[in-house]
Scaffold this active site. Structure first.
Site, PDB file in Angstrom:
ATOM      1  N   LYS A  41       0.642  -1.024  -0.196  1.00 31.72           N
ATOM      2  CA  LYS A  41       0.090   0.014   0.136  1.00 31.72           C
ATOM      3  C   LYS A  41       1.071   1.431   0.384  1.00 31.72           C
ATOM      4  O   LYS A  41       0.592   1.827  -0.278  1.00 31.72           O
ATOM      5  CB  LYS A  41      -1.149  -0.050   1.019  1.00 31.72           C
ATOM      6  N   ARG A 355      -3.227  -1.744  -6.821  1.00 33.34           N
ATOM      7  CA  ARG A 355      -2.139  -2.679  -6.623  1.00 33.34           C
ATOM      8  C   ARG A 355      -3.139  -3.443  -7.464  1.00 33.34           C
ATOM      9  O   ARG A 355      -3.994  -3.747  -8.654  1.00 33.34           O
ATOM     10  CB  ARG A 355      -2.353  -3.794  -5.442  1.00 33.34           C
ATOM     11  N   ARG A 661       4.967 -49.780 -17.740  1.00 36.97           N
ATOM     12  CA  ARG A 661       6.189 -50.878 -16.717  1.00 36.97           C
ATOM     13  C   ARG A 661       5.746 -52.106 -15.821  1.00 36.97           C
ATOM     14  O   ARG A 661       4.247 -52.433 -15.906  1.00 36.97           O
ATOM     15  CB  ARG A 661       6.000 -50.147 -15.058  1.00 36.97           C
ATOM     16  N   GLU A 791      13.341 -45.923  -7.181  1.00 37.85           N
ATOM     17  CA  GLU A 791      12.758 -45.546  -6.128  1.00 37.85           C
ATOM     18  C   GLU A 791      13.008 -45.842  -4.984  1.00 37.85           C
ATOM     19  O   GLU A 791      12.396 -45.973  -3.663  1.00 37.85           O
ATOM     20  CB  GLU A 791      11.279 -45.596  -6.301  1.00 37.85           C
ATOM     21  N   GLY A 812      10.741 -42.899  -8.983  1.00 43.41           N
ATOM     22  CA  GLY A 812       9.181 -43.067  -9.058  1.00 43.41           C
ATOM     23  C   GLY A 812       8.978 -42.425  -7.317  1.00 43.41           C
ATOM     24  O   GLY A 812       9.679 -43.233  -6.032  1.00 43.41           O
ATOM     25  N   THR A 813       8.998 -41.318  -7.364  1.00 45.38           N
ATOM     26  CA  THR A 813       8.791 -40.993  -6.219  1.00 45.38           C
ATOM     27  C   THR A 813       8.397 -40.815  -4.478  1.00 45.38           C
ATOM     28  O   THR A 813       8.411 -40.246  -3.883  1.00 45.38           O
ATOM     29  CB  THR A 813       9.143 -38.944  -6.315  1.00 45.38           C
ATOM     30  N   ASN A 814       6.665 -41.464  -5.072  1.00 47.90           N
ATOM     31  CA  ASN A 814       6.077 -41.782  -3.840  1.00 47.90           C
ATOM     32  C   ASN A 814       6.831 -42.770  -2.774  1.00 47.90           C
ATOM     33  O   ASN A 814       7.310 -42.682  -2.164  1.00 47.90           O
ATOM     34  CB  ASN A 814       4.721 -42.916  -4.826  1.00 47.90           C
ATOM     35  N   ASP A 815       7.353 -43.873  -3.987  1.00 45.72           N
ATOM     36  CA  ASP A 815       8.421 -45.157  -3.022  1.00 45.72           C
ATOM     37  C   ASP A 815       9.649 -44.412  -2.115  1.00 45.72           C
ATOM     38  O   ASP A 815       9.956 -44.602  -1.340  1.00 45.72           O
ATOM     39  CB  ASP A 815       9.004 -46.564  -3.950  1.00 45.72           C
ATOM     40  N   TYR A 897      12.363 -35.516 -18.635  1.00 42.64           N
ATOM     41  CA  TYR A 897      10.237 -34.647 -18.921  1.00 42.64           C
ATOM     42  C   TYR A 897       9.382 -35.093 -17.327  1.00 42.64           C
ATOM     43  O   TYR A 897      10.573 -35.857 -16.567  1.00 42.64           O
ATOM     44  CB  TYR A 897       9.429 -35.609 -19.068  1.00 42.64           C
TER      45      TYR A 897
HETATM   46  P1  ADP Z   1      -7.476  -2.776   3.586  1.00 43.58           P
HETATM   47  O1  ADP Z   1      -6.110  -3.259   3.448  1.00 43.58           O
HETATM   48  O2  ADP Z   1      -9.051  -3.333   4.117  1.00 43.58           O
HETATM   49  O3  ADP Z   1      -7.746  -2.570   1.876  1.00 43.58           O
HETATM   50  P2  ADP Z   1      -7.247   0.414   3.567  1.00 43.58           P
HETATM   51  O4  ADP Z   1      -6.156   0.836   4.414  1.00 43.58           O
HETATM   52  O5  ADP Z   1      -7.512   0.638   2.214  1.00 43.58           O
HETATM   53  O6  ADP Z   1      -8.023  -1.516   4.031  1.00 43.58           O
HETATM   54  O7  ADP Z   1      -8.574   1.727   3.831  1.00 43.58           O
HETATM   55  C1  ADP Z   1      -9.941   0.422   4.024  1.00 43.58           C
HETATM   56  C2  ADP Z   1     -10.458   1.753   3.417  1.00 43.58           C
HETATM   57  O8  ADP Z   1     -10.295   2.724   3.942  1.00 43.58           O
HETATM   58  C3  ADP Z   1      -9.594   2.438   2.053  1.00 43.58           C
HETATM   59  O9  ADP Z   1     -10.692   1.868   0.755  1.00 43.58           O
HETATM   60  C4  ADP Z   1     -10.741   4.115   1.779  1.00 43.58           C
HETATM   61  O10 ADP Z   1     -12.333   4.095   1.009  1.00 43.58           O
HETATM   62  C5  ADP Z   1     -10.731   3.950   2.789  1.00 43.58           C
HETATM   63  N1  ADP Z   1      -9.248   5.134   3.552  1.00 43.58           N
HETATM   64  C6  ADP Z   1      -8.287   4.216   3.988  1.00 43.58           C
HETATM   65  N2  ADP Z   1      -7.923   5.935   4.234  1.00 43.58           N
HETATM   66  C7  ADP Z   1      -8.434   7.061   3.870  1.00 43.58           C
HETATM   67  C8  ADP Z   1      -8.178   8.231   4.014  1.00 43.58           C
HETATM   68  N3  ADP Z   1      -6.877   8.624   4.051  1.00 43.58           N
HETATM   69  N4  ADP Z   1      -9.294   9.623   3.134  1.00 43.58           N
HETATM   70  C9  ADP Z   1     -10.410   8.711   3.117  1.00 43.58           C
HETATM   71  N5  ADP Z   1     -10.459   7.594   3.506  1.00 43.58           N
HETATM   72  C10 ADP Z   1      -9.824   6.699   3.384  1.00 43.58           C
HETATM   73 MG    MG Z   2       7.020 -47.388  -6.779  1.00 52.77          MG
HETATM   74 MG    MG Z   3      -7.624  -1.022   0.815  1.00 53.17          MG
END
Ligand code: ADP
Ligand code: MG
Ligand code: MG
Length: 924
Positions: A41, A355, A661, A791, A812-815, A897
């Site tokens: 984040k 992300r 086999r 094996e 034959g990795t099971n055995d 293989y």
């Molecule tokens: P998570 O990891 O659960 O996603 P976040 O830290 O992203 O948690 O926070 C969840 C939500 O809180 C965000 O999606 C946003 O909507 C709100 N939030 C977090 N920080 C702020 C901020 N500074 N201003 C307004 N909303 C916020």
């Molecule tokens: Mg065997």
């Molecule tokens: Mg979030």
């Protein structure tokens, strides 16, 4: 303003290390490369700021601070607090507001953020910095009293629950009570006065639960919140999640302190979550939800049903256009689909998180292929973007459409995570675990899920919730762990107390233990257990395209373990390049064959003795001649049947190698169970048939204390050579027949369980004599390769000697695992082994993923084998051959293989390609 930020390398700090990285005003001290330190984040916020996107100013306290906090016995490292205060000063300068300033208050959110996204695992506190004085300032500045009290009640609610451990239900209760008393449905319908009352109630709850007043000093609030985020790293939910996802426990979490922006300032404000492409299908279109006049978690928690993001285009066209532009920019920047969180404050858009998006299997494949076609990523990157588990999922079953037509649908909800799941309804996570431990399949039914339900979700076949949208906790987690999920089934009325539910519209009810079928692709829940149908590989062109690219880069071939022509054909359709293991004994068990096999086994020892006697020149008596006659007749019948089997397999694998086999299991496996036969004969008394008595005697004579270590594999072939001879003839005659019919059969004969080179040499001599006889009789030359399984540990350790007698090795990795650990697999997996894994005595189940010591033995065998025969062909046919992690180990060992069951072949093609790319990368 931006130049108030010091460059990264010389930021002043009083702590022994630099723990703080700030951003704001277009500049950031960190960037995307610092995920280890800043968490996902924090790194994203820094990177977005650098890219010129609107991000509210703030700072990240690093993961190192979290680790040092624990190392010091839950104490902030010396000097860190002073550095936090400095960073707060900077945010104040950046925003022109003051933390705790009654006239112009700065409020912040305190947000956790580890290196790997752990959805919902650690909570965020919003509106921190509020107290009676700053509240007044906030109201004065915005002229919006309702907004101010709403922010305050939210703050007490979140801070109380997350930081002060007050049970959240108490606040929920008070809130529901207030709405009820006012006769309103939505939080947004409560007035400023209602909210003010609620604040008083909330504070009383805090006092009641914790014995102290709610903290009013913003700095104390900040201190407590930072520590709470650190502590949440070792909370049960976070720990469980990391265990299930194999995330290390020593990474720590960062803390992000971010200037608050407000989505709850009226109808020109809002908050939302969106993906740059549809995470279910991969379609290139903005996907998500938003709510006007709402804050933070409202969308995710499903408090109100949120409209689709597309609706924003009509409600706030300019903001929507800007958001779209930003989404595209971020997707190009990160070269991957992004999952975005944003807030709109009085018409201004702020980005709060970006992300890489979690996605379904189908979306992962489509996005990877599309992005190659769009020129965004390379084929190699596309291969890395899809998880082997995704491929597995795409080959999973769906419901039989004709059964669906007849089925009784209970409710329809959101199709949150695709796939078909059938199981018995359970209503809480602990029940789910308990039922599954009893061997039941379950569907977890919840009003909504929270991180506390994770253990139940992990074991369930599927999940259905009554509340929450496509970005709710249930949906996000289900997609990530690959479970079918239906979310937001508004008509589903769930009653936890009676452990029952019903469809409000259909009126159909079900209770704990009833069978239900859930379709995460359509959002339907049906009563009863519906039959499923196989997923069709042929219908998935994107997947085939991706696997085609995988084939271009992988070094190892992918073969299959198949015993029947139909399996061979299926595997070939999936892209198998040969059969690495055809187990002949499976052919012995079908239909009439078992009787023939039993007939042979009954007299096998006597006949073998008699034959040896005759070979030594002695005369056989009538009994002996009779026994030999019976034995040979049975074996001749078997030979004909087996030859037919082999012809079918050679035809199905035309032009590709087939490793057959020779007989492997102990003979008693083909006979009835000793106790059952004993009971049968004893019960019948004098009336017992001669045949049953004979059978009982044979079973007794073949009884072994430890059959897995007894007369089986090559030992059996050496004791009763006719098995080797008959099978050799069947294989080679099948080869001749298929060849004469115009085919191209490639035969490889493999001897199991060799521990000493002499075992192999003796078997080989037997086999070659027989092969010569076949050649003479047929008048054509036969063509086959001769090899062995490795094996037995001694076999691996003497592979240089063994290689003298073999053209190929197949591990034959099971055995090999059984014998290296000294576990009997069936006993271990049914008993202590899972407990071992649970208690971390073993890091994983070595029968699923290749253990490093076993891999070490393989490496020795590879080196020794190749030292004798540089062109020795090397493969693996144990079940590990279909496990992605094990496949990576095979790549490093240098096998030619991997061979796995047919339905794992597509997974193995991708995993082998990923392994090749990783090794190539490492060797760069
Ligand atoms: P998570 O990891 O659960 O996603 P976040 O830290 O992203 O948690 O926070 C969840 C939500 O809180 C965000 O999606 C946003 O909507 C709100 N939030 C977090 N920080 C702020 C901020 N500074 N201003 C307004 N909303 C916020
Ligand atoms: Mg065997
Ligand atoms: Mg979030």
């Amino acid at each position: 303003m931006a130049d108030t930020l010091a460059p990264a390398e010389d930021r002043r700090h009083r702590a022994a290390k630099r723990y703080i990285y700030a951003w704001g005003g277009g500049h950031a001290e960190g960037d995307a490369s610092m995920r280890d330190q800043l968490g996902g984040k924090g790194a994203g916020l820094a990177e977005m700021t650098k890219a010129g996107l609107p991000v509210p100013p703030g700072f990240t306290i690093t993961t190192a601070a979290c680790n040092d906090y624990f190392a010091a016995g839950e104490q902030l490292p010396d000097g860190l607090w002073d550095d936090v205060l400095d960073a707060v000063r900077e945010v104040e300068r950046e925003t022109g507001k003051g933390f705790g300033d009654a006239a112009n208050p700065l409020l912040v959110s305190v947000r956790s953020g580890a290196k790997f996204s752990m959805p919902g695992m650690m909570d965020t506190v919003l509106n921190l910095g509020l107290n009676e004085q700053t509240l007044e300032g906030l109201v004065g500045l915005t002229g919006n009293e309702r907004f101010g009290w709403d922010a305050y009640r939210r703050f007490i609610q979140m801070f109380g629950r997350i930081v002060m451990d007050v049970p959240g239900e108490r606040f929920d209760h008070a809130l529901e009570g207030k709405k009820h008393a006012r006769g309103v449905k939505q939080d947004t319908d409560l007035s400023a006065a209602d909210l003010r009352d609620l604040v008083a109630e909330f504070r009383a709850i805090v006092r009641d639960e914790t014995g102290r007043d709610f903290p009013t000093d913003p700095y104390e609030q900040l201190d407590l919140a930072i520590k709470a985020v650190f502590r949440s790293w070792f909370g049960k939910r976070a720990r469980d999640y990391r265990n299930s996802q194999k995330i290390a426990h020593d990474l720590g979490t960062a803390v992000n302190v971010v200037t608050m922006v407000f989505g709850n300032m009226g109808d020109d404000s809002g908050t939302g979550v969106a993906f740059t492409r549809d995470p279910n299908t991969g379609e290139k279109t903005l996907f998500g939800e938003y709510l006007t006049n709402a804050q933070g978690e409202d969308v995710v928690a499903g408090i109100r049903t949120a409209p689709k993001i597309a609706q924003m285009a009509t409600e706030m066209p300019e903001v929507y256009a800007e958001f779209q532009r930003i989404g595209q920019q971020l997707e190009r920047h990160y070269r991957d689909v992004q999952d975005l969180e944003f807030t709109i404050e009085r018409g201004r858009l702020y980005m709060l998180q970006t992300r890489s998006a979690k996605r379904t299997a189908a979306a992962a494949v489509k996005i990877a292929v599309d992005m190659v076609d769009e020129g965004v990523i390379t084929k190699e990157e596309a291969i890395g973007r899809v998880e082997p588990a995704h491929v597995d999922q795409l080959l999973r079953a769906t419901f039989d459409p004709s059964a669906v037509e007849q089925a009784q649908r209970i409710v329809k909800g959101l199709n949150a995570s695709p796939g078909a799941a059938v199981g018995r309804a359970v209503f809480d996570a602990d029940d789910a675990v308990e039922w599954v431990e009893r061997g039941e399949k379950v569907i977890l039914v919840r009003i909504e899920t929270s991180p506390d339900d994770f253990h139940g979700m992990a074991v369930a076949e599927g999940i259905i919730t009554a509340r929450g949208g496509a970005t709710s906790h249930a949906a996000v987690v289900a997609r990530q762990i690959g479970k079918p999920c239906v979310a937001g089934s508004a008509d589903l009325v769930v009653d936890y107390t009676s452990k029952a539910a019903h469809g409000a519209v259909t009126g159909i009810d079900f209770k704990q233990g009833d069978w239900v079928s859930l379709d995460g692709s359509t959002g339907d829940l049906y009563l009863g257990a519906l039959p499923t149908v196989e997923a069709r590989f042929e219908d998935q062109p994107d997947l085939q395209k991706l696997l085609g690219w995988a084939d271009e880069v992988r070094r190892m071939q992918v073969w299959t373990n198949a015993d029947k022509p139909s399996e061979a054909a299926q595997a070939r359709g999936y892209g198998a390049q040969g059969i690495g293991l055809c187990r002949t004994e499976h052919m012995f068990r079908e239909g009439e064959r078992l009787d023939i096999v039993r007939g042979a086994i009954l007299v096998a020892n006597a006949a073998t003795r008699a034959k040896a006697k005759a070979a030594a020149g002695a005369e056989l008596d009538a009994d002996e001649r009779e026994v030999v006659g019976r034995f040979d007749a049975a074996m001749a019948q078997l030979e004909v049947l087996q030859q037919g089997d082999f012809e079918g397999i050679f035809e199905a694998m035309d032009g590709l190698p087939v490793v057959v086999r020779l007989i492997d299991p102990p003979l008693h496996e083909f006979l009835p169970n000793l106790e059952e036969q004993l009971v049968k004969v004893t019960k019948a008394g004098d009336a017992a048939s001669e045949e049953d008595r004979e059978l009982l005697a044979t079973i007794k004579s073949m009884h072994e204390q430890n059959p897995m270590l007894g007369l089986r594999g090559c030992r059996l072939g050496l004791m009763i050579p006719d098995f080797v001879k008959v099978q050799t003839r069947a294989i080679l005659n099948a080869q001749i027949a298929v060849k004469q019919a115009g085919g191209n059969p490639i035969a490889k004969i493999m001897i199991p369980l060799v521990g000493h080179v002499n075992e192999l040499a003796a078997t080989r001599a037997l086999l070659e004599t027989e092969a010569k006889a076949v050649e003479e009789k047929a008048g054509v030359m036969v063509d086959y390769k001769f090899g062995t399984m490795i094996e037995v540990p001694r076999g691996a350790l003497t592979a240089d000697e063994i290689a003298r007698e073999a053209d190929f090795f197949s591990f034959g990795t099971n055995d090999l695992t059984q014998m290296t650990f000294g576990y009997s697999r069936d006993d271990a997996e049914g008993g202590f082994l899972l407990k071992y894994v649970e208690d971390k005595i073993l890091p994983f189940n070595p029968f699923q993923t290749l253990d490093d010591a076993v891999a070490g033995l393989m490496r020795i065998a590879v080196e020794k084998g190749r030292s004798t025969k540089p062109d020795l062909e090397l493969g693996i046919c144990g079940e590990h051959g279909g496990d992605p992690e094990s496949i990576a180990k095979c790549e490093r060992i240098g096998l030619d293989y991997v061979s796995c069951s047919p339905f794992r072949v597509p997974v193995a093609r991708l995993a082998a390609a990923q392994a090749a790319l990783t090794v190539a990368d490492r060797d760069k």
